[in-house]
Design an enzyme around this catalytic site. Structure first.
Site, PDB file in Angstrom:
ATOM      1  CE1 TYR A 259      -3.317  -3.108   0.905  1.00 56.66           C
ATOM      2  CE2 TYR A 259      -4.302  -1.145  -0.067  1.00 56.66           C
ATOM      3  CZ  TYR A 259      -4.231  -2.714   0.244  1.00 56.66           C
ATOM      4  OH  TYR A 259      -5.443  -3.381  -0.090  1.00 56.66           O
TER       5      TYR A 259
ATOM      6  CG  ASN B 188     -11.412   3.696  -8.961  1.00 55.19           C
ATOM      7  OD1 ASN B 188     -11.334   2.534  -9.038  1.00 55.19           O
ATOM      8  ND2 ASN B 188     -11.556   4.663  -9.997  1.00 55.19           N
TER       9      ASN B 188
ATOM     10  CG  HIS C  28     -14.202  -0.913  -2.773  1.00 56.28           C
ATOM     11  ND1 HIS C  28     -14.051  -1.282  -4.110  1.00 56.28           N
ATOM     12  CD2 HIS C  28     -15.441  -1.628  -2.582  1.00 56.28           C
ATOM     13  CE1 HIS C  28     -14.875  -2.139  -4.747  1.00 56.28           C
ATOM     14  NE2 HIS C  28     -15.666  -2.389  -3.665  1.00 56.28           N
TER      15      HIS C  28
ATOM     16  CB  CYS D 222      -6.663   0.994  15.457  1.00 57.68           C
ATOM     17  SG  CYS D 222      -6.425  -0.338  16.274  1.00 57.68           S
TER      18      CYS D 222
ATOM     19  CB  CYS E 188      -5.229  -0.807  21.266  1.00 55.51           C
ATOM     20  SG  CYS E 188      -5.047  -0.962  19.362  1.00 55.51           S
TER      21      CYS E 188
ATOM     22  N   GLY F  46     -15.340   2.104 -16.470  1.00 59.44           N
ATOM     23  CA  GLY F  46     -13.924   1.684 -16.150  1.00 59.44           C
ATOM     24  C   GLY F  46     -13.935   0.484 -15.178  1.00 59.44           C
ATOM     25  CB  THR F  47     -16.157  -1.534 -13.048  1.00 62.85           C
ATOM     26  OG1 THR F  47     -16.274  -2.512 -12.059  1.00 62.85           O
ATOM     27  CG2 THR F  47     -17.669  -1.210 -13.659  1.00 62.85           C
TER      28      THR F  47
ATOM     29  N   PRO G  14     -12.956  -0.010 -22.673  1.00 57.47           N
ATOM     30  CG  PRO G  14     -10.706   0.415 -22.544  1.00 57.47           C
ATOM     31  CD  PRO G  14     -11.876   0.462 -21.934  1.00 57.47           C
TER      32      PRO G  14
HETATM   33  C1  BV8 Z   1     -18.064  -8.524   0.390  1.00 59.20           C
HETATM   34  C2  BV8 Z   1      -9.840  -1.945  -2.123  1.00 59.20           C
HETATM   35  C3  BV8 Z   1     -19.011  -9.975   2.019  1.00 59.20           C
HETATM   36  C4  BV8 Z   1      -8.789  -2.741  -2.021  1.00 59.20           C
HETATM   37  C5  BV8 Z   1     -11.291  -3.666  -3.583  1.00 59.20           C
HETATM   38  C6  BV8 Z   1     -15.317 -15.268  -1.170  1.00 59.20           C
HETATM   39  C7  BV8 Z   1     -15.048 -15.049   0.037  1.00 59.20           C
HETATM   40  C8  BV8 Z   1     -15.466 -13.665   0.459  1.00 59.20           C
HETATM   41  C9  BV8 Z   1     -15.952 -13.097  -0.529  1.00 59.20           C
HETATM   42  C10 BV8 Z   1     -16.049 -13.437  -1.812  1.00 59.20           C
HETATM   43  C11 BV8 Z   1     -15.759 -14.624  -2.142  1.00 59.20           C
HETATM   44  N1  BV8 Z   1     -16.164 -14.703  -3.546  1.00 59.20           N
HETATM   45  C12 BV8 Z   1     -16.432 -13.819  -4.138  1.00 59.20           C
HETATM   46  C13 BV8 Z   1     -16.652 -12.688  -2.992  1.00 59.20           C
HETATM   47  C14 BV8 Z   1     -16.963 -11.400  -3.086  1.00 59.20           C
HETATM   48  C15 BV8 Z   1     -15.936 -10.487  -3.281  1.00 59.20           C
HETATM   49  C16 BV8 Z   1     -15.658 -10.384  -4.936  1.00 59.20           C
HETATM   50  O1  BV8 Z   1     -16.503  -9.976  -5.325  1.00 59.20           O
HETATM   51  N2  BV8 Z   1     -14.710 -11.145  -5.393  1.00 59.20           N
HETATM   52  C17 BV8 Z   1     -14.399 -11.213  -6.775  1.00 59.20           C
HETATM   53  C18 BV8 Z   1     -12.785 -11.220  -6.974  1.00 59.20           C
HETATM   54  C19 BV8 Z   1     -15.009 -12.691  -7.465  1.00 59.20           C
HETATM   55  N3  BV8 Z   1     -16.091  -9.277  -2.797  1.00 59.20           N
HETATM   56  C20 BV8 Z   1     -15.937  -8.838  -1.502  1.00 59.20           C
HETATM   57  O2  BV8 Z   1     -15.343  -9.696  -0.921  1.00 59.20           O
HETATM   58  C21 BV8 Z   1     -16.220  -7.659  -1.139  1.00 59.20           C
HETATM   59  N4  BV8 Z   1     -17.111  -7.860   0.316  1.00 59.20           N
HETATM   60  O3  BV8 Z   1     -18.284  -9.668  -0.445  1.00 59.20           O
HETATM   61  O4  BV8 Z   1     -18.292  -8.936   1.643  1.00 59.20           O
HETATM   62  C22 BV8 Z   1     -19.371  -9.642   3.588  1.00 59.20           C
HETATM   63  C23 BV8 Z   1     -20.750  -9.070   4.029  1.00 59.20           C
HETATM   64  C24 BV8 Z   1     -20.804  -9.098   5.294  1.00 59.20           C
HETATM   65  C25 BV8 Z   1     -19.830  -9.531   6.256  1.00 59.20           C
HETATM   66  C26 BV8 Z   1     -18.577  -9.788   5.758  1.00 59.20           C
HETATM   67  C27 BV8 Z   1     -18.448 -10.017   4.488  1.00 59.20           C
HETATM   68  C28 BV8 Z   1     -15.317  -6.697  -1.015  1.00 59.20           C
HETATM   69  C29 BV8 Z   1     -14.858  -6.292  -2.214  1.00 59.20           C
HETATM   70  C30 BV8 Z   1     -13.991  -4.851  -1.970  1.00 59.20           C
HETATM   71  C31 BV8 Z   1     -12.480  -5.428  -2.315  1.00 59.20           C
HETATM   72  N5  BV8 Z   1     -11.559  -4.375  -2.348  1.00 59.20           N
HETATM   73  N6  BV8 Z   1     -10.466  -2.428  -3.495  1.00 59.20           N
HETATM   74  C32 BV8 Z   1      -7.352  -2.379  -2.824  1.00 59.20           C
HETATM   75  O5  BV8 Z   1      -7.639  -1.780  -3.673  1.00 59.20           O
HETATM   76  O6  BV8 Z   1      -6.479  -2.645  -2.352  1.00 59.20           O
HETATM   77  S1  BV8 Z   1     -11.662  -3.962  -5.074  1.00 59.20           S
HETATM   78  C33 BV8 Z   1     -10.651  -3.577  -6.277  1.00 59.20           C
HETATM   79  O7  BV8 Z   1     -10.736  -4.668  -7.302  1.00 59.20           O
HETATM   80  C34 BV8 Z   1     -10.821  -2.443  -6.798  1.00 59.20           C
HETATM   81  O8  BV8 Z   1     -11.537  -1.574  -5.994  1.00 59.20           O
HETATM   82  C35 BV8 Z   1     -11.412  -2.512  -8.180  1.00 59.20           C
HETATM   83  O9  BV8 Z   1     -12.636  -1.846  -8.320  1.00 59.20           O
HETATM   84  C36 BV8 Z   1     -11.542  -3.919  -8.198  1.00 59.20           C
HETATM   85  C37 BV8 Z   1     -11.351  -4.666  -9.473  1.00 59.20           C
HETATM   86  O10 BV8 Z   1     -10.101  -4.508  -9.837  1.00 59.20           O
HETATM   87  P1  BV8 Z   1      -9.634  -4.015 -11.442  1.00 59.20           P
HETATM   88  O11 BV8 Z   1     -10.077  -4.942 -12.330  1.00 59.20           O
HETATM   89  O12 BV8 Z   1      -8.633  -3.319 -11.389  1.00 59.20           O
HETATM   90  O13 BV8 Z   1     -10.681  -2.741 -11.503  1.00 59.20           O
HETATM   91  P2  BV8 Z   1     -12.066  -3.008 -12.267  1.00 59.20           P
HETATM   92  O14 BV8 Z   1     -12.766  -4.191 -11.779  1.00 59.20           O
HETATM   93  O15 BV8 Z   1     -12.651  -1.893 -12.071  1.00 59.20           O
HETATM   94  O16 BV8 Z   1     -11.551  -3.338 -13.902  1.00 59.20           O
HETATM   95  C38 BV8 Z   1     -10.775  -2.427 -14.634  1.00 59.20           C
HETATM   96  C39 BV8 Z   1     -11.633  -2.153 -15.976  1.00 59.20           C
HETATM   97  O17 BV8 Z   1     -11.321  -0.918 -16.236  1.00 59.20           O
HETATM   98  C40 BV8 Z   1     -11.438  -3.144 -17.020  1.00 59.20           C
HETATM   99  O18 BV8 Z   1     -12.905  -3.678 -17.371  1.00 59.20           O
HETATM  100  C41 BV8 Z   1     -10.735  -2.691 -18.109  1.00 59.20           C
HETATM  101  O19 BV8 Z   1     -11.006  -2.863 -19.413  1.00 59.20           O
HETATM  102  C42 BV8 Z   1     -11.139  -0.988 -17.823  1.00 59.20           C
HETATM  103  N7  BV8 Z   1     -10.137  -0.072 -18.190  1.00 59.20           N
HETATM  104  C43 BV8 Z   1      -9.018   0.110 -18.496  1.00 59.20           C
HETATM  105  N8  BV8 Z   1      -8.513   1.478 -19.003  1.00 59.20           N
HETATM  106  C44 BV8 Z   1      -9.558   1.915 -19.044  1.00 59.20           C
HETATM  107  C45 BV8 Z   1     -10.715   1.157 -18.721  1.00 59.20           C
HETATM  108  N9  BV8 Z   1     -12.024   1.784 -18.892  1.00 59.20           N
HETATM  109  C46 BV8 Z   1     -12.020   3.010 -19.139  1.00 59.20           C
HETATM  110  N10 BV8 Z   1     -11.111   3.881 -19.523  1.00 59.20           N
HETATM  111  C47 BV8 Z   1      -9.975   3.382 -19.408  1.00 59.20           C
HETATM  112  N11 BV8 Z   1      -8.862   4.055 -19.874  1.00 59.20           N
END
Ligand code: BV8
Length: 255
Positions: free
Chosen positions: A74, A109, A126, A134, A159, A196-197, A223
């Site tokens: 980070y 983001n 997020h 903490c 703590c 962009g997601t 894209p």
């Molecule tokens: C939850 C912060 C429940 C951190 C992020 C097993 C166990 C536990 C949970 C799960 C599980 N299986 C599935 C889940 C759910 C899980 C999930 O969805 N997993 C996925 C991988 C399958 N979700 C969670 O765990 C969430 N919490 O479910 O909790 C719960 C409820 C109650 C009590 C307890 C628990 C939490 C999810 C949040 C994770 N944190 N970020 C950090 O950043 O370090 S998510 C992180 O990844 C980013 O924020 C981003 O949004 C996301 C995806 O990453 P990227 O792919 O890079 O981004 P994105 O998806 O946005 O894609 C990029 C896109 O941009 C592409 O399509 C590309 O083509 C496009 N692009 C590129 N260039 C451009 C463009 N577009 C436009 N213009 C451009 N120039």
């Protein structure tokens, strides 16, 4: 100003629906910041982080197993973010808020670029990379108040537990208020932009589905194809920093 040409087949439908919309939501993912120089989760990571999978590092387990590794990842991302600025896409969204009756940015983001570009009310699903909390008490701690530890980390002044970034890790619940506001806006909007997601991370990925089900006109700006593309009313296959200014021009908005 972008010279991106919006695709004419559905341009009129796009323009008339957005112009007629009273309530508009824009959901942004990591692709929104790509043209600012911040790699997305799908982009190969550079340098020493190339061998790590971000979805494996952004977890409580990873931090418990190796807090220094996760903390340093980070810190590297914070250093990357320090050299970046909002791109024309961020500014276009900030301008839309001033020109449309009700416009809300919901972002996945953690880079804070929407706030910097003039969208102070952007809903951060997020968390935010600039804040630490903490790891035991879950309260935000100012870095200046933290105690340095002898293993190169920061500790809570109260703590003594390690500080961690104030972001949502995989497997963690999203901030309730932000999530509830995001779903309330998505299910009561007339037009919904997914920008962009990859639409792979839940529960954020459900927002466009809920908006569509509630009758919103859904526009994807990306894209590449995503799981949302097939159900979107209009897909603008391009980069956010080019498409959004072009859309503003076609809407007759000056930014
Ligand atoms: C939850 C912060 C429940 C951190 C992020 C097993 C166990 C536990 C949970 C799960 C599980 N299986 C599935 C889940 C759910 C899980 C999930 O969805 N997993 C996925 C991988 C399958 N979700 C969670 O765990 C969430 N919490 O479910 O909790 C719960 C409820 C109650 C009590 C307890 C628990 C939490 C999810 C949040 C994770 N944190 N970020 C950090 O950043 O370090 S998510 C992180 O990844 C980013 O924020 C981003 O949004 C996301 C995806 O990453 P990227 O792919 O890079 O981004 P994105 O998806 O946005 O894609 C990029 C896109 O941009 C592409 O399509 C590309 O083509 C496009 N692009 C590129 N260039 C451009 C463009 N577009 C436009 N213009 C451009 N120039």
């Amino acid at each position: 100003m972008s010279n991106f040409q919006l695709p004419t087949p559905n341009l009129q439908s796009l323009i008339s629906n957005v112009r007629a919309a009273q309530r508009v939501v824009a959901l942004t993912g990591a692709g929104m910041s790509a043209e600012s120089g911040i790699p997305t989760f799908r982009d190969p990571q550079s340098g020493l982080w190339a061998k790590y999978d971000p979805t494996q590092l952004a977890t409580v387990g990873a931090f418990e197993r190796d807090p220094k590794l996760v903390w340093d990842w980070y810190e590297w991302r914070r250093a990357t973010r320090r050299d970046t600025q909002p791109n024309p896409g961020h500014f276009a969204l900030a301008a839309m808020a001033k020109l449309l009756p009700h416009f809300v940015v919901v972002t996945q983001n953690i880079d804070g670029l929407h706030h910097l570009a003039g969208s102070p009310d952007a809903i951060e699903l997020h968390g935010n990379l600039a804040r630490n909390k903490c790891s035991r008490e879950d309260v935000v701690i100012d870095r200046a108040e933290a105690r340095a530890t002898n293993d190169g980390l920061l500790a809570c002044p109260r703590c003594g537990a390690y500080l961690r970034p104030d972001v949502v890790w995989f497997g963690e619940a999203l901030p309730r208020d932000a999530l509830e506001r995001a779903f309330a806006e998505a299910t009561h909007c007339d037009a919904f932009f997914a920008i962009g997601t990859s639409g792979l991370v839940e529960p954020a990925a459900a927002l466009p589905r809920f908006a569509k089900r509630a009758g919103a006109f859904v526009v994807e700006i990306n894209p590449e194809e995503t799981p949302l593309s097939a159900s979107a009313d209009v897909v603008l296959r391009g980069k956010a920093g080019q498409v959004l200014p072009a859309l503003m021009k076609n809407l007759g908005f000056q930014i």
